[in-house]
Design an enzyme around this catalytic site. Structure first.
Site, short mmCIF file in Angstrom:
data_model
loop_
_atom_site.label_atom_id
_atom_site.label_comp_id
_atom_site.label_asym_id
_atom_site.label_seq_id
_atom_site.Cartn_x
_atom_site.Cartn_y
_atom_site.Cartn_z
CB SER A 104 -0.96 -0.01 1.19
OG SER A 104 -1.69 -1.20 1.19
NE ARG A 151 3.88 10.28 -2.91
CZ ARG A 151 3.07 10.25 -3.97
NH1 ARG A 151 3.57 10.22 -5.18
NH2 ARG A 151 1.77 10.24 -3.81
CG ASP A 159 -6.02 -0.94 0.07
OD1 ASP A 159 -6.13 -0.35 -1.02
OD2 ASP A 159 -5.95 -0.33 1.15
#
Ligand code: ADP
Length: 499
Positions: A160, A175, A213
């Site tokens: 995630s 990032r 997710d």
């Protein structure tokens, strides 16, 4: 008394600023559909509309034993999931806290070696026999890893963090967020990083799928929702908000770089709808929305999420209440025995209270406010005392708090209906007589615990042009239980079929 009367008037005035009319709902749906379509055309738009390379959703008959791992915050979770093929599953679950020093390790290898080691521990603990038999056969088998292919566990990797997805098991880290900082990993394929460390330990595991997710939620719901109805959308309403839905591949006009299974003519799209309307064409902006945005780490970004999700709703309520307290003409949270020279000394809230700290009000208390319908609001008053250190909150204080919290949550639910309604319309299935049920899987504390959140969504869906009360009746919104593990397993299965 005049002060409490003034409070009632002030509350009405404030609450009305969170009104979100039926007409507003429709204007927003229109804009949402436009931004969905823009995102399918090109990159760099408000809604990213990321192709996930997942080209179908399950129907409950899928079978097999899969691994799922989840790296998304403070913990690393490893599950093994047996899909029984009859919409049910069994799941074992292990979790380990990520050591702080690994979150800022010098090299990605250090973190990923730790993850692989933990996968090995879980295999040894829960699948000892299977594991040992792999080890015995290693020397006689023919695959590069030294294992027979059918004995290799497929693993779904829920990761995630922002990733540029390049294939079903390939994605480059854009990032780090949430306190992680390992510069060496930026731009690298996170699946390959994990696979390298798994191979180093000679584990019989293939990283088969990289999972977002929301996609996991869609897959898990589609597998478990009984009957013949495949789900069309998975949505998260927790700390943040996002959704993934099934799109016809022909509508994805921007290039899809990696390889994918073209036989289904569909692909799951991760909308990243938290950033809907970042240019603010339509989204409502009260003074408190503006104050929240200005003090956030990412002003001007994630504007939809800042009006919808758990991380932000409590802060909108807090900013609103603090403003109302500053109004000298009202009694809100004031010690009525004092004079009003100084707000902070006459308030009946401890100076240490979260009420006076940015992000200090957890949106969970909004659920308490909504579910307390007793004449004295005794549960809410107790909660105000326990969590926000209000001394002896009056009934009027609690009523004002409840009214503001309800208004903020109701607007959030109606905005959620905008996203859901737009996806429903995009599916083109509302008027299709063969589609009796349009199933939607959701996950997250807000939608799970806020009373009647789903009912408020439904009420707003019924006023959307093109859906209406009849269409809304077809829409079924259900919680996707254990979405992350089961969903990742299912995506690993889809990936395996493509091998
Ligand atoms: P995550 O999205 O991080 O996986 P959750 O789904 O549990 O986790 O969402 C956590 C968020 O939900 C937090 O922002 C928290 O403030 C909020 N939250 C937790 N419990 C409730 C509740 N009962 N009612 C409303 N919001 C809640």
């Amino acid at each position: 008394r005049p002060l409490t009367m003034a409070l009632a008037n002030e509350t009405t005035r404030v609450v009305s600023q969170f009104d979100f009319s039926d007409q507003d709902v429709n204007v927003h749906v229109h804009e949402f559909l436009q931004q969905m379509s823009d995102g399918l055309e090109a990159d760099g738009t408000s809604l990213s509309q990321i192709p996930t390379y997942v080209t179908g959703v399950p129907n409950g008959t899928e079978k097999g034993l899969y691994l799922a791992v989840d790296l998304g915050g403070t913990n690393f979770r490893v599950c093994s999931i047996t899909l029984n093929g009859d919409t049910t599953f069994n799941l074992t679950f292990n979790k380990v806290a990520i050591p702080k020093e690994l979150m800022v390790a010098k090299t990605a290898k250090e973190l990923f070696a730790f993850l692989a080691k933990h996968i090995e521990l879980v295999l040894r603990e829960h699948h000892a026999e299977h594991f040992e038999s792999h080890v015995r056969r290693r020397n006689t088998a023919s695959t590069p890893l030294g294992y027979r292919d059918e004995l290799i566990f497929r693993l779904g990797f829920t990761f995630s963090f922002p990733v540029k997805q390049l294939g079903i098991n390939k994605g480059e880290l854009i990032r780090w967020t949430k306190g992680f900082d390992i510069p060496d990993a930026i731009g690298k394929d996170v699946c390959a990083l994990l696979q390298d460390e798994i191979d180093r330990l000679h584990l019989p595991v293939k990283v088969a799928a990289l999972v977002n997710d929301t996609v996991g939620t869609l897959m898990a719901r589609s597998y478990t929702s009984t009957g013949k109805h495949r789900s069309i959308l998975g949505g998260i309403f927790g700390t943040g908000t996002n959704g993934a839905y099934i799109e016809k591949t022909e509508k994805i006009k921007k290039p899809i770089e990696g390889e994918y299974d073209t036989s289904t003519s569909e692909m799951v799209i991760n909308t990243e709808w938290g950033s809907f309307d970042n240019q603010l064409n339509v989204l409502p902006s009260t003074p408190w929305d503006k104050a929240l945005d200005a003090q956030s780490v990412n002003p001007g970004i994630q504007m939809f999420e800042k009006r919808v999700s758990g991380m932000f709703l409590g802060e909108i309520v807090r900013l609103t209440i603090v403003d109302m307290m500053k109004n000298e003409k009202t009694s809100l949270f004031k010690d009525l025995n004092s004079s009003f020279n100084d707000l902070w000394t006459t308030t009946n809230i401890s100076p240490q209270s979260g009420m006076f700290k940015p992000w200090g009000l957890d949106s969970a208390i909004m659920s308490v406010a909504a579910s307390d319908n007793s004449p004295e609001l005794s549960t809410l008053r107790q909660e105000l005392e326990n969590t926000l250190h209000v001394y002896n909150p009056s009934l009027e204080d609690a009523q004002a708090f409840k009214a503001v919290a309800n208004a903020v949550a109701r607007r959030a639910a109606r905005l959620s209906a905008v996203a859901i309604g737009a996806v429903v319309l995009q599916s083109g299935k509302v008027d299709d007589p063969d589609e009796e049920v349009l199933d939607i899987g959701v996950d997250g504390s807000l939608v799970e615990h806020y009373p009647f959140f789903r009912d408020m969504i439904h009420e707003a869906l019924a006023v959307i042009d093109g859906i209406g009360p009849e269409g809304a009746k077809k829409i079924r919104i259900g919680i996707a239980k254990d979405g992350s593990g089961v969903g990742a397993a299912l995506i690993a299965l889809v990936a395996q079929r493509m091998e």
